[in-house]
Design an enzyme around this catalytic site. Sequence first.
Site, mmCIF file in Angstrom:
data_model
loop_
_atom_site.group_PDB
_atom_site.id
_atom_site.type_symbol
_atom_site.label_atom_id
_atom_site.label_comp_id
_atom_site.label_asym_id
_atom_site.label_seq_id
_atom_site.Cartn_x
_atom_site.Cartn_y
_atom_site.Cartn_z
ATOM 1 N N ASN A 185 -1.343 9.850 25.296
ATOM 2 C CA ASN A 185 -1.714 9.177 26.548
ATOM 3 C C ASN A 185 -1.456 7.681 26.464
ATOM 4 O OD1 ASN A 185 -2.551 11.582 27.568
ATOM 5 N ND2 ASN A 185 -4.742 11.157 27.440
ATOM 6 N N ASP B 65 -14.321 20.402 20.854
ATOM 7 C CA ASP B 65 -15.218 20.645 21.983
ATOM 8 C C ASP B 65 -14.453 21.458 23.023
ATOM 9 O OD1 ASP B 65 -13.449 18.902 23.165
ATOM 10 O OD2 ASP B 65 -14.956 17.456 23.829
ATOM 11 N N ARG C 298 -3.231 22.131 24.324
ATOM 12 C CA ARG C 298 -2.118 21.793 23.437
ATOM 13 C C ARG C 298 -1.808 22.920 22.455
ATOM 14 N NH1 ARG C 298 -5.173 17.097 22.713
ATOM 15 N NH2 ARG C 298 -5.291 17.483 20.481
ATOM 16 N N LYS D 45 0.828 -1.207 0.000
ATOM 17 C CA LYS D 45 0.000 0.000 0.000
ATOM 18 C C LYS D 45 0.867 1.264 0.000
ATOM 19 C CE LYS D 45 -4.357 -1.763 1.660
ATOM 20 N NZ LYS D 45 -3.988 -3.196 1.761
#
Length: 339
Positions: free
Chosen positions: A277, A189, A182, A72
């Site tokens: 995270n 949101d 960040r 790919k």
Amino acid sequence: EKHDGDPNDNNPNSRTIEILQQMATYYDRIGDHWRTTAYRKAMSALRKQKQLIRTKQEALAIPLIGKRLAEKIEEIVATDRLRRLEETQKDPHDQVLQLFMGIYGVGYPTASRWIAQGHRTLDDLRCKADLTYSQRVGVDHYEDFLQRIPRAEVAKHGEIVQKALELADPETHVIIGGSYRRGASDSGDIDLIITKEAGTLEHIRTLLVDVVIPRLTDQGFLKAALATGGRAETSSKWHGVSALPEPGTWRRIDFLFVPWSELGAALIYFTGNDIFNRSLRLLASRKKMRLNQHGLYADVLRGRGREKVTEGNLIESHDERRIFGILGVPYRPPEHRQC
Ligand code: DCP
Ligand code: MG
Ligand code: MN
């Protein structure tokens, strides 16, 4: 994560990664965890390459990239497209899936059940499906929730909540987390950490749920409550909707109630991004520790599948920088936590 200063911009493989990312998103959407993980691993391996990976052979030489993925990668570089991705984009079933999974709180199981019941459009759902209150809000404000929220507007929502909180209890603090922390120029949101010096979770929760949220609802700032946590009394989250008079667009807003003692761990969790995270938690588990939104724990015994056998002892939870330090990684400012 294209919105917060795409870290791939200077990478010779950025175009390849961009297309692989779209495939990973597709596989994630249809619940194919195995392929999602394979794509994510390949993307992070490509990100570390200093040169453009052009051929199948070059790709195969990189650990974690198998034959199918290598083919790919070669196709993307040679043709600037990927036929497999284009097939998924033409697949009407997948398009409806994407539409329905864009509704707040709707995952693959619900979306595919609706498709099996014959629903194809938001109007079908609105008129014919049996929707929960949250789902109805999600359908009715579908367009609003798709809009990105400019940074300045995120800050305003944060200020309004902070003012209402200060009136109720001057020792509380609001920290805007998520993509805003960040440094993103716009967000999906609004993520707010609500904490209080020496405050317990129960205390902060009660203050919000009994006093501040009702007040902000009466003022017309909060428009709806969505998920408000599993077992309500112990839950640390509240999801809802807020709006400013101008522009009036309904925005998704998330509160995280955080005891002062857990602020550092909560900051790491709620700043993200989710991939950062995940890698930090994996690093902790490799060092026989455990990191979650409540703290960093030592001496965690794990079984063969990394599942934990003992809870471990809390080593740090209040100090964000110390958590990095104990994990043995240099502190990363929020702007550099993309992956
Ligand atoms: N989070 C996580 N794992 C998830 C979801 C969220 O670790 N599956 C953490 C990291 C996220 C933070 O919570 O950064 C906030 O979640 P959001 O979904 O609000 O994501 P962001 O704020 O990062 O991005 P957006 O601008 O799309 O809201
Ligand atoms: Mg967010
Ligand atoms: Mn959020």
